[in-house]
Design a protein around this motif. Structure first.
Motif, PDB file in Angstrom:
ATOM      1  N   UNK A   1      86.727 -57.904  -8.475  1.00 34.07           N
ATOM      2  CA  UNK A   1      87.097 -56.566  -8.948  1.00 34.07           C
ATOM      3  C   UNK A   1      85.905 -55.812  -9.539  1.00 34.07           C
ATOM      4  N   UNK A   2      84.687 -56.249  -9.251  1.00 32.90           N
ATOM      5  CA  UNK A   2      83.500 -55.619  -9.814  1.00 32.90           C
ATOM      6  C   UNK A   2      83.308 -54.215  -9.238  1.00 32.90           C
ATOM      7  N   UNK A   3      82.629 -53.385  -9.989  1.00 33.50           N
ATOM      8  CA  UNK A   3      82.379 -52.007  -9.574  1.00 33.50           C
ATOM      9  C   UNK A   3      81.289 -51.952  -8.508  1.00 33.50           C
ATOM     10  N   UNK A   4      81.215 -50.817  -7.839  1.00 33.35           N
ATOM     11  CA  UNK A   4      80.144 -50.602  -6.877  1.00 33.35           C
ATOM     12  C   UNK A   4      78.785 -50.703  -7.563  1.00 33.35           C
ATOM     13  N   UNK A   5      78.695 -50.168  -8.790  1.00 29.17           N
ATOM     14  CA  UNK A   5      77.430 -50.210  -9.521  1.00 29.17           C
ATOM     15  C   UNK A   5      76.983 -51.642  -9.774  1.00 29.17           C
ATOM     16  N   UNK A   6      77.932 -52.530 -10.093  1.00 30.20           N
ATOM     17  CA  UNK A   6      77.580 -53.932 -10.319  1.00 30.20           C
ATOM     18  C   UNK A   6      77.002 -54.558  -9.055  1.00 30.20           C
ATOM     19  N   UNK A   7      77.606 -54.241  -7.916  1.00 31.48           N
ATOM     20  CA  UNK A   7      77.095 -54.753  -6.649  1.00 31.48           C
ATOM     21  C   UNK A   7      75.716 -54.188  -6.340  1.00 31.48           C
ATOM     22  N   UNK A   8      75.551 -52.889  -6.558  1.00 32.52           N
ATOM     23  CA  UNK A   8      74.262 -52.275  -6.262  1.00 32.52           C
ATOM     24  C   UNK A   8      73.152 -52.862  -7.115  1.00 32.52           C
ATOM     25  N   UNK A   9      73.451 -53.153  -8.374  1.00 38.93           N
ATOM     26  CA  UNK A   9      72.452 -53.740  -9.257  1.00 38.93           C
ATOM     27  C   UNK A   9      71.978 -55.088  -8.720  1.00 38.93           C
ATOM     28  N   UNK A  10      72.925 -55.919  -8.291  1.00 39.70           N
ATOM     29  CA  UNK A  10      72.568 -57.247  -7.791  1.00 39.70           C
ATOM     30  C   UNK A  10      71.842 -57.141  -6.446  1.00 39.70           C
ATOM     31  N   UNK A  11      72.374 -56.336  -5.538  1.00 40.68           N
ATOM     32  CA  UNK A  11      71.775 -56.227  -4.209  1.00 40.68           C
ATOM     33  C   UNK A  11      70.388 -55.597  -4.248  1.00 40.68           C
ATOM     34  N   UNK A  12      70.205 -54.617  -5.137  1.00 41.47           N
ATOM     35  CA  UNK A  12      68.897 -53.964  -5.242  1.00 41.47           C
ATOM     36  C   UNK A  12      67.818 -54.935  -5.692  1.00 41.47           C
ATOM     37  N   UNK A  13      68.225 -55.977  -6.421  1.00 41.64           N
ATOM     38  CA  UNK A  13      67.267 -56.984  -6.874  1.00 41.64           C
ATOM     39  C   UNK A  13      66.972 -58.051  -5.835  1.00 41.64           C
ATOM     40  N   UNK A  14      67.582 -57.940  -4.670  1.00 39.48           N
ATOM     41  CA  UNK A  14      67.377 -58.928  -3.621  1.00 39.48           C
ATOM     42  C   UNK A  14      66.119 -58.656  -2.809  1.00 39.48           C
ATOM     43  N   UNK A  15      66.005 -59.381  -1.711  1.00 39.27           N
ATOM     44  CA  UNK A  15      64.807 -59.271  -0.883  1.00 39.27           C
ATOM     45  C   UNK A  15      65.146 -59.645   0.551  1.00 39.27           C
ATOM     46  N   UNK A  16      64.237 -59.381   1.449  1.00 37.78           N
ATOM     47  CA  UNK A  16      64.276 -59.925   2.807  1.00 37.78           C
ATOM     48  C   UNK A  16      62.928 -60.589   3.042  1.00 37.78           C
ATOM     49  N   UNK A  17      62.915 -61.905   3.081  1.00 44.76           N
ATOM     50  CA  UNK A  17      61.664 -62.647   3.208  1.00 44.76           C
ATOM     51  C   UNK A  17      60.980 -62.440   4.557  1.00 44.76           C
TER      52      UNK A  17
ATOM     53  N   UNK B   1      68.512 -48.050  -2.640  1.00 49.91           N
ATOM     54  CA  UNK B   1      67.439 -48.962  -2.259  1.00 49.91           C
ATOM     55  C   UNK B   1      67.390 -49.031  -0.737  1.00 49.91           C
ATOM     56  N   UNK B   2      66.240 -49.441  -0.208  1.00 46.60           N
ATOM     57  CA  UNK B   2      66.049 -49.550   1.241  1.00 46.60           C
ATOM     58  C   UNK B   2      65.396 -50.898   1.539  1.00 46.60           C
ATOM     59  N   UNK B   3      65.741 -51.459   2.706  1.00 42.63           N
ATOM     60  CA  UNK B   3      65.265 -52.798   3.047  1.00 42.63           C
ATOM     61  C   UNK B   3      65.361 -52.980   4.562  1.00 42.63           C
ATOM     62  N   UNK B   4      64.624 -53.918   5.084  1.00 40.43           N
ATOM     63  CA  UNK B   4      64.750 -54.264   6.494  1.00 40.43           C
ATOM     64  C   UNK B   4      65.931 -55.217   6.669  1.00 40.43           C
ATOM     65  N   UNK B   5      66.593 -55.138   7.821  1.00 43.17           N
ATOM     66  CA  UNK B   5      67.692 -56.050   8.150  1.00 43.17           C
ATOM     67  C   UNK B   5      67.207 -57.136   9.096  1.00 43.17           C
ATOM     68  N   UNK B   6      67.634 -58.366   8.848  1.00 44.09           N
ATOM     69  CA  UNK B   6      67.316 -59.476   9.738  1.00 44.09           C
ATOM     70  C   UNK B   6      65.830 -59.620   9.956  1.00 44.09           C
ATOM     71  N   UNK B   7      65.433 -59.786  11.213  1.00 34.71           N
ATOM     72  CA  UNK B   7      64.016 -59.911  11.554  1.00 34.71           C
ATOM     73  C   UNK B   7      63.418 -58.584  11.998  1.00 34.71           C
ATOM     74  N   UNK B   8      64.179 -57.469  11.819  1.00 33.32           N
ATOM     75  CA  UNK B   8      63.666 -56.137  12.122  1.00 33.32           C
ATOM     76  C   UNK B   8      63.797 -55.791  13.598  1.00 33.32           C
TER      77      UNK B   8
END
Length: 294
Positions: free
Chosen positions: A209-225, A252-259
């Motif tokens: 039941x988390x908010x969109x903002x909670x998800x965005x905070x976690x996802x924005x801190x992620x990465x694509x190696x 935030x913006x990021x590459x998906x998969x292997x690009x």
């Protein structure tokens, strides 16, 4: 009979960590996966033999029909299930190929769903899932086409209650072979990535039941190696990310998969549409789609 129809939605890796490389050569991954409204479509007219016709604006990118993942998945399921009724598939191809959004895998997964429906086979039938795993690493997650955490080599899926996320997908119309990106990453069989002691710690994903903002905070801190090695192969990916990050309302913006497809998450669908229009005007040769991830 009326042809059966399925949608093959684009897969987007919101995060992607490469934890290491197993002794058998496969890479261990952890990825938050969502699916976009941007999609191919696939129909099946049941018949005795598997056939495939490819149409649509990206048809020329599909290569040899005999090597298409739709055809390979159908053939493999026919070998697994005696008496399987196949038929004539028509693939309307809109997603770019070799683009890091699982276009071919989504097509193959749609083919498996169509064959399951045509032959009264449950979507969770172990034979169908075995064929999905054997045909391609991204096909199992595309069979369900639901937001999840994907681990292992793509076979372990944990559902996520991800809220709808407005996004823009951009591909600069250059292919990036997955094999080359992993080779550029440079891991040897049996090697763990250095500096990843946190791999042993479970990430605390937001509650259902988390908010969109909670998800965005976690996802924005992620990465694509795979982003850095993919940029070394196709530097234009950096230009795509810069274009996305320069738009109004981007979170935030990021590459998906292997690009080479990149994505950006926005506050609203209206802002995503405006951003897509702006990027499309500046780069008319790029593939640009505003969509919703879920």
């Amino acid at each position: 009979m009326t042809p059966l129809a399925e949608t093959a939605r684009a897969k987007v890796n919101l995060t992607l960590r490469v934890l290491g490389r197993r002794p058998d050569g496969y890479h261990e991954l952890e990825s938050v996966v969502a699916f976009a409204g941007a999609a191919d479509s696939l129909t099946l007219e049941p018949g005795p033999e598997a056939q495939l016709t490819v149409t649509g604006p990206r048809a020329a990118e599909c290569g040899d029909v005999g090597d298409n993942l739709v055809f390979r998945a159908a053939r493999a399921l026919g070998e697994k299930i005696q008496g399987l009724r196949a038929g004539h598939f028509t693939l309307d191809k809109h997603l770019p190929a070799a683009a890091g959004i699982g276009g071919g895998s989504a097509d193959a997964a749609a083919a498996l769903r169509l064959l399951a429906a045509s032959n009264n086979i449950a979507f969770d039938d172990v034979r169908l899932l075995d064929v999905a795993r054997a045909t391609g690493a991204d096909i199992p997650v595309c069979v369900g086409s639901r937001a999840c955490i994907m681990t292992g080599v793509g076979e372990t899926l944990t559902p996520l209650n991800l809220p709808p996320l407005p996004c823009v997908l951009v591909n600069p119309r250059v292919p990036v072979p997955t094999r080359e990106v992993f080779a550029e990453l440079g891991l040897k069989p049996g090697q763990l990535r250095t500096g990843l002691s946190e791999v042993l710690e479970a990430i605390a994903w937001p509650a259902a039941d988390a908010s969109v903002e909670a998800w965005l905070d976690v996802l924005a801190g992620g990465t694509n190696d795979l982003e850095a090695p993919a940029i070394r192969i196709q530097p234009v990916i950096e230009d795509v990310l810069a274009a996305l990050r320069a738009t109004d309302g981007v979170r935030f913006a990021r590459m998906s998969g292997s690009g080479a497809t990149c994505f950006a998450i926005f506050n609203s669908h209206a802002e995503a549409v405006q951003a897509a229009e702006a990027i499309r005007a500046q780069h008319p040769d790029w593939w640009v789609e505003a969509s919703i991830l879920s």
